[in-house]
Scaffold this active site. Structure first.
Site, PDB file in Angstrom:
ATOM      1  N   HIS A  26     -12.387   4.557  -0.958  1.00 45.20           N
ATOM      2  CA  HIS A  26     -12.442   3.791   0.310  1.00 45.20           C
ATOM      3  C   HIS A  26     -13.261   2.505   0.162  1.00 45.20           C
ATOM      4  O   HIS A  26     -13.760   1.964   1.153  1.00 45.20           O
ATOM      5  CB  HIS A  26     -13.066   4.617   1.460  1.00 45.20           C
ATOM      6  CG  HIS A  26     -12.223   5.741   1.949  1.00 45.20           C
ATOM      7  ND1 HIS A  26     -12.773   6.909   2.438  1.00 45.20           N
ATOM      8  CD2 HIS A  26     -10.889   5.888   2.030  1.00 45.20           C
ATOM      9  CE1 HIS A  26     -11.797   7.731   2.796  1.00 45.20           C
ATOM     10  NE2 HIS A  26     -10.649   7.128   2.556  1.00 45.20           N
TER      11      HIS A  26
ATOM     12  N   ARG B   6      -9.119  18.372   3.517  1.00 45.53           N
ATOM     13  CA  ARG B   6      -9.929  18.527   2.293  1.00 45.53           C
ATOM     14  C   ARG B   6     -11.273  19.134   2.627  1.00 45.53           C
ATOM     15  O   ARG B   6     -11.876  18.817   3.655  1.00 45.53           O
ATOM     16  CB  ARG B   6     -10.169  17.155   1.636  1.00 45.53           C
ATOM     17  CG  ARG B   6      -8.968  16.620   0.922  1.00 45.53           C
ATOM     18  CD  ARG B   6      -9.208  15.210   0.410  1.00 45.53           C
ATOM     19  NE  ARG B   6      -8.316  14.275   1.062  1.00 45.53           N
ATOM     20  CZ  ARG B   6      -8.410  12.946   0.994  1.00 45.53           C
ATOM     21  NH1 ARG B   6      -9.374  12.380   0.291  1.00 45.53           N
ATOM     22  NH2 ARG B   6      -7.548  12.182   1.614  1.00 45.53           N
TER      23      ARG B   6
ATOM     24  N   ASN C 298       0.868  -1.176   0.000  1.00 47.12           N
ATOM     25  CA  ASN C 298       0.000   0.000   0.000  1.00 47.12           C
ATOM     26  C   ASN C 298       0.911   1.234   0.000  1.00 47.12           C
ATOM     27  O   ASN C 298       1.488   1.595   1.029  1.00 47.12           O
ATOM     28  CB  ASN C 298      -0.881  -0.048   1.258  1.00 47.12           C
ATOM     29  CG  ASN C 298      -1.864   1.099   1.315  1.00 47.12           C
ATOM     30  OD1 ASN C 298      -1.825   2.024   0.490  1.00 47.12           O
ATOM     31  ND2 ASN C 298      -2.754   1.050   2.293  1.00 47.12           N
TER      32      ASN C 298
ATOM     33  N   GLU D 230      -8.438  -3.540   5.521  1.00 51.67           N
ATOM     34  CA  GLU D 230      -8.184  -3.370   4.089  1.00 51.67           C
ATOM     35  C   GLU D 230      -7.122  -4.339   3.586  1.00 51.67           C
ATOM     36  O   GLU D 230      -7.256  -4.925   2.514  1.00 51.67           O
ATOM     37  CB  GLU D 230      -7.741  -1.932   3.804  1.00 51.67           C
ATOM     38  CG  GLU D 230      -8.865  -0.924   3.990  1.00 51.67           C
ATOM     39  CD  GLU D 230      -8.371   0.505   3.955  1.00 51.67           C
ATOM     40  OE1 GLU D 230      -7.613   0.882   4.865  1.00 51.67           O
ATOM     41  OE2 GLU D 230      -8.746   1.239   3.038  1.00 51.67           O
TER      42      GLU D 230
ATOM     43  N   ARG E  69      -2.574  -2.033  -3.570  1.00 48.99           N
ATOM     44  CA  ARG E  69      -3.724  -1.155  -3.405  1.00 48.99           C
ATOM     45  C   ARG E  69      -3.599  -0.014  -4.416  1.00 48.99           C
ATOM     46  O   ARG E  69      -2.582   0.683  -4.457  1.00 48.99           O
ATOM     47  CB  ARG E  69      -3.740  -0.580  -2.006  1.00 48.99           C
ATOM     48  CG  ARG E  69      -4.931   0.307  -1.823  1.00 48.99           C
ATOM     49  CD  ARG E  69      -4.852   1.092  -0.563  1.00 48.99           C
ATOM     50  NE  ARG E  69      -6.056   1.890  -0.440  1.00 48.99           N
ATOM     51  CZ  ARG E  69      -6.297   2.698   0.556  1.00 48.99           C
ATOM     52  NH1 ARG E  69      -5.408   2.792   1.521  1.00 48.99           N
ATOM     53  NH2 ARG E  69      -7.388   3.406   0.594  1.00 48.99           N
TER      54      ARG E  69
END
Ligand code: AMP
Length: 381
Positions: free
Chosen positions: A158, A219, A7, A361, A70
């Protein structure tokens, strides 16, 4: 079989080694053999060398059958893909939509391919889970040529995390995921909410890029597009600088004036800092609106789930989001919610139960990679 999961972040490389098989995945008995992270990555080749040095003793002479990568933006790929030249090119082309993420994943893939040329390399996309969104949820209400010709649409992100917590929750309930309507809140550095209707994502708060939706660490989340055009045409702001502002200088960092880390903001709010309190209120309010929206989208829900750094660890944020949702059947139990734990747990046994489910994940990437390898060998055999 042994599966390595990679990842690649903006300056780090997380890695994990799993032992898994179709039987182990079904029985939930796959094993994490080791994991780690290389920080301040200068070259992916160097970072991978460190990872392999760490993991080699755990292989006990066995080969790595697959490497799961990923990849944040997978466009319209509906699932994990064995990386061949066409998939590699597609990931590269999608870098325009995910300039911070896709090039790093590609660099990690190319370095890993050099190192493990005989392993099957698989891309597991953050977007794939959301390919089940109906057109009315993924299409922006603009002339369709922008969607059909320019691919301007909502993709969602996600997805690995939302799918992971939905599957884990269903397993804990001993129910098929196809019997459940789940609202999943992934609250970390990036934040998104997802409506998982009987195992399928039918709506999610992130859109064309991971900028849309919730207020996040740095963000902005949702914003009227014409405000930006106004700044460009009337205030002569530079478009590239505005994009950086929206992705890196906004959200909780901008509102609080302190930090993008929720821990700093919560402790300042507790000490009476008004801007920090205002930021926490804005964060919780935006999340609450999406929960209400997804209850409408699914005509109710069977569970509300919190995951990721903030969702798993901050009782104050979970309570802040759930406050005032009791008429919708959602509330947290203060005693359960305040309990510190790292395992999946119920934090509110209201009509719609509220749960914390740690995201897995990496495990899901390992399983998807293994599944692709099994399918490939069945196909070629
Ligand atoms: P993630 O992107 O899932 O790694 O989440 C990272 C974010 O989780 C950090 O920026 C922190 O703001 C937040 N976080 C981690 N631990 C806590 C905590 N105990 N309370 C509040 N926020 C936390």
């Amino acid at each position: 079989m042994k599966i390595l999961v990679l990842n690649a972040g903006s300056s780090s490389l997380k890695y994990a080694l799993y032992e898994t098989s179709p039987e182990a995945a079904k029985a939930d008995t796959d094993k994490l053999l080791g994991e780690g992270m290389v920080e301040r990555v200068t070259t992916m080749t160097g970072a991978l060398k460190t990872a392999f040095k760490d993991l080699r003793p755990l292989l006990q002479g066995e080969i790595i059958a697959g490497v799961g990568h990923r990849v944040v933006h997978g466009g319209t790929f509906p699932g994990a893909m064995v990386i061949d030249a066409a998939v590699e090119r597609a990931i590269d082309e999608l870098s325009a939509l995910a300039p911070l993420h896709n090039p790093r994943s590609l660099a990690a893939y190319r370095a890993a391919r050099e190192h493990e040329p005989n392993a099957t390399h698989v891309a597991v996309f953050d977007t794939a889970f959301h390919q089940t969104l109906p057109r009315h949820a993924y299409a922006y209400a603009i002339p369709p040529r922008y969607l059909d010709d320019k691919k301007v649409r909502r993709y969602g992100f996600h997805g690995i995390s939302h799918r992971s917590v939905a599957l884990r929750f269903a397993r804990l309930q001993r129910k098929p995921v196809e019997a459940l309507r789940i609202i999943s809140c992934h609250l970390g550095n990036g934040c998104s909410v997802c409506a998982v209707d009987r195992g399928h994502s039918i709506d999610t708060s992130m859109g064309f890029t991971p900028l849309e939706g919730l207020v996040m660490g740095a963000r902005s989340g949702d914003m009227d597009a014409s405000a930006l055009l106004y700044l460009i045409t009337h205030e002569h702001e530079d478009p590239a600088a505005l994009l950086t502002m929206l992705n890196n200088e906004s959200g909780m960092k901008a509102i609080s004036g302190l930090s993008n880390d929720m821990r700093d903001i919560l402790s300042a709010a507790d000490s009476g800092n008004a801007r920090a309190r205002f930021a926490v209120d804005a964060f919780c309010y935006r999340a609450k609106k999406f929960i209400g929206a997804y209850m409408a989208a699914m005509n109710g829900a069977d569970a509300l789930i919190f995951t990721a750094g903030i969702g798993e660890n901050s009782a104050a944020i979970r309570a802040g989001i759930a406050t005032g949702l009791d008429q919708l059947g959602i509330s947290v139990d203060p005693a359960l919610n305040d309990l510190k734990s790292t395992v999946a747990r119920c934090v509110g046994s209201s009509q719609i139960p509220v749960w914390v489910v740690p995201t897995e994940e990496q495990l899901l990437i390992a399983r998807d990679t293994m599944t692709c390898i099994v399918a490939q060998s069945a196909h070629s055999g």
